[in-house]
Write an enzyme that holds these catalytic residues in place. Structure first.
Site, PDB file in Angstrom:
ATOM      1  N   CYS A 346       1.235  -1.132   0.026  1.00 15.94           N
ATOM      2  CA  CYS A 346      -0.046   0.006  -0.294  1.00 15.94           C
ATOM      3  C   CYS A 346       0.907   1.226  -0.707  1.00 15.94           C
ATOM      4  CB  CYS A 346      -1.126  -0.331   1.170  1.00 15.94           C
ATOM      5  SG  CYS A 346      -1.540  -1.259   1.558  1.00 15.94           S
ATOM      6  N   TYR A 375      21.717  -7.474  -3.772  1.00 13.27           N
ATOM      7  CA  TYR A 375      21.568  -6.553  -2.829  1.00 13.27           C
ATOM      8  C   TYR A 375      19.670  -6.388  -2.910  1.00 13.27           C
ATOM      9  CZ  TYR A 375      25.530  -4.787  -2.733  1.00 13.27           C
ATOM     10  OH  TYR A 375      26.950  -5.004  -2.680  1.00 13.27           O
TER      11      TYR A 375
END
Ligand code: LLP
Length: 421
Positions: A346, A375
Site C-alpha cells: 500500500c 542486494y
C-alpha cells in the site's frame, strides 16, 4: 554474461525451466545460477593473475549459506561487515584467515568474536575504533592485524546513496591525515599495521574514479613505507558495476579492471585484495513473480504482480532499473504494450517500472526480474507481513531450495506477548 536464457520457448536457469521451479516452490522466489556465480568469481581471480591476491566476496550482496559455500569452494575469501556476516562466513566453512572485516561501526563484541575465531584483517575506519580494537586485542592477549580505510575524496560518479569516497561521506579517514593516523596505530601494541584499504562506492561504470583513488593509494604506500610502516597489503574495495539494462553501454570488464590495478599498483609488490559483491552475484540471480491482475487505469495499464518493494527494494530506494522479461518466450514480432509494473504493497513507491514495454500479459503469467541477485534477497523485509520469499540455487539440471518461505505461523510466533496482555 549469465545462464538465464530462453530454450524451447521457456526461460531457463541453466538447464532448469523456470516454470518448473515456480510450480514446485510457488511465486515469488529468487533463483541463482551456480555456473554464473562461478564464472564471475573466476573472471576476477583471473584478472589479478600474476599478482599475489585474494578475492574477498562482499557477502552483503547475497549471503545465503549455499552461495557462500559455492564461492568458498572456488577459493574466495569474504568481506564481512557485521558479527552476523562473520558468523555466516564461518558457518559456510570460510577460514578466519580469508575473512576481512569492514564497516564503520564495529562493536567490541564483534571485534572479540573475530579475534577469537580468526581474522585476516580489520579494515579500521576511525581513530576511536582503532583505540577500542587495541583494547579488545590486548584484553585477549592477541595482536589485531589492520589496514586503515582511507577516504581519497574521489567522485565515484554513481548514485548518491552508494557513493562512499567523497570527503563528506562517513567512510574512512581523510587521506590527508593518513600519515598521522598510521603513526597513532603503530604506537598501539594491540595492533599490527599490514596495509591500506579503500572503497569508493558501488555500481561504478567507469574505471577513471578507481584509477584516481588507486593512484592516491600508491603515493600513500610510498609515503607510509618511508615513515617505516610495513605496507604489504592493499585492499581495493569493491564497486565494479554491472549492465542492468540490456542493449545499454556495458561497464568495464573485470579483465580491464585488473589491468588497471596492475598498471597503478603492480610496481609496489603488495598483496592485492578486492571486495566485489554485485559483479559476482548480481547477474547470477533473478526474481520470478506472477501476474495477479492486469488493471486498466486512466490512460495506462498496471501489471499487479505478487512481488513487491519488500522483496526487491532497489527500484523504490535507488530508482534502479531491472530488466523484466516474460518467462514464456514471446512470439517473434509480437507487438509490445507499455505497463506500469507494481506490487501489492500500500504505497505508491511500490512501483518496479513505469510504462515498460512488454508483450501482452495476463493474470497467471510469470515474469522474471533480471540482475536481481545482488542486494535483492538480503535487503528484503516482511513489511505488510509478506513472508521473505524463498531462494533457489540451480546447478546444471538440478535445483534446490536454499531458503524456504516461512509460514505465517512462523512469522507470528516470533512475537511474544507480555504477561500483562
Ligand atoms: N566493500 C565495501 C567496504 C562496501 O561497502 C561494499 C558495498 C562492497 C565492498 C561491495 O560493493 P559492490 O562490489 O557490491 O559494488 N544496496 C546498494 C549497494 C550498496 C553497496 C554497499 N557497499 C544497491 O542495491 O545498489
Amino acid at each position: 554474461m549469465d545462464h538465464f536464457l530462453y530454450r524451447d520457448g521457456m526461460l531457463h536457469a541453466e538447464d532448469v525451466p523456470l516454470n518448473e521451479i515456480a510450480a514446485a516452490v510457488g511465486t515469488p522466489f529468487y533463483c541463482y545460477s551456480t555456473a554464473t556465480l562461478t564464472r564471475h568469481f573466476r573472471l576476477f581471480d583471473e584478472a589479478l593473475a600474476g599478482m599475489d591476491h585474494l578475492v574477498c566476496y562482499a557477502m552483503k550482496a547475497a549471503s545465503n549459506q549455499a552461495i557462500l559455500k559455492t564461492l568458498a569452494g572456488l577459493g574466495a575469501g569474504m568481506d564481512v561487515v557485521s558479527g552476523g556476516e562473520y558468523a555466516r562466513a564461518r558457518a559456510a566453512g570460510v577460514p578466519g584467515e580469508r575473512i576481512v572485516f569492514s564497516g564503520v561501526g564495529k562493536t567490541r563484541e564483534e571485534m572479540r568474536a573475530a579475534l577469537q575465531g580468526g581474522i585476516r584483517q580489520f579494515n579500521v575506519e576511525s581513530e576511536p575504533e582503532m583505540d577500542v580494537l587495541n583494547e579488545v586485542a590486548l584484553s585477549l592477549g592477541v595482536v589485531a592485524p589492520i589496514t586503515i580505510r582511507v577516504n581519497p575524496d574521489v567522485d565515484a560518479k554513481t548514485h548518491a546513496k552508494i557513493a562512499t569516497g567523497k570527503s563528506e561521506n562517513k567512510f574512512g579517514i581523510p587521506i590527508g591525515r593518513a600519515r598521522q593516523v598510521y603513526a597513532h596505530a603503530a604506537a598501539l601494541p594491540g595492533l599490527q599495521v599490514v596495509g591500506i584499504d579503500v572503497h569508493i562506492g558501488s555500481q561504478l561504470t567507469d574505471l577513471q574514479p578507481f584509477r584516481l583513488a588507486y593512484r592516491k593509494v600508491a603515493e600513500l604506500t610510498q609515503a607510509l613505507r618511508a615513515d617505516g610502516h610495513d605496507i604489504r597489503r592493499l585492499d581495493l574495495g569493491g564497486g565494479l558495476g554491472i549492465p542492468y539494462q540490456q542493449g545499454n553501454s556495458a561497464p568495464p570488464l573485470p579483465m580491464e579492471y585488473g589491468a588497471m590495478i596492475r598498471e597503478e599498483l603492480g610496481h609496489l609488490g603488495c598483496e592485492i585484495e578486492i571486495e566485489p559483491g554485485r559483479l559476482i552475484v548480481g547477474n547470477a540471480g533473478i526474481m520470478v513473480s506472477q501476474v495477479i491482475y492486469v488493471k486498466s487505469g486512466e490512460g495506462r495499464d498496471f501489471l499487479i504482480i505478487d512481488s513487491a518493494m519488500n522483496d526487491l527494494i532497489r527500484p523504490a530506494m535507488y530508482d534502479a532499473h531491472h530488466d523484466i522479461v516474460p518467462v514464456v518466450q514471446p512470439a517473434v514480432g509480437v507487438a509490445q504494450h507499455p505497463y506500469d509494473i507494481v506490487g501489492p504493497v500500500c504505497e505508491t513507491g511500490d512501483t518496479f517500472a513505469r510504462q515498460r514495454p512488454l508483450p501482452p500479459l495476463q493474470a497467471g503469467d510469470l515474469v522474471a526480474f533480471r540482475s536481481a541477485g545482488a542486494y535483492g534477497a538480503v535487503m528484503a523485509s516482511e513489511y505488510n507481513t509478506r513472508p521473505l520469499i524463498p531462494e533457489v540455487l540451480v546447478h546444471g539440471d538440478q535445483f534446490a531450495v536454499i531458503r524456504a518461505r516461512p509460514s505465517f505461523d512462523e512469522i507470528i510466533n516470533r512475537d511474544t506477548i507480555p504477561q500483562w496482555l
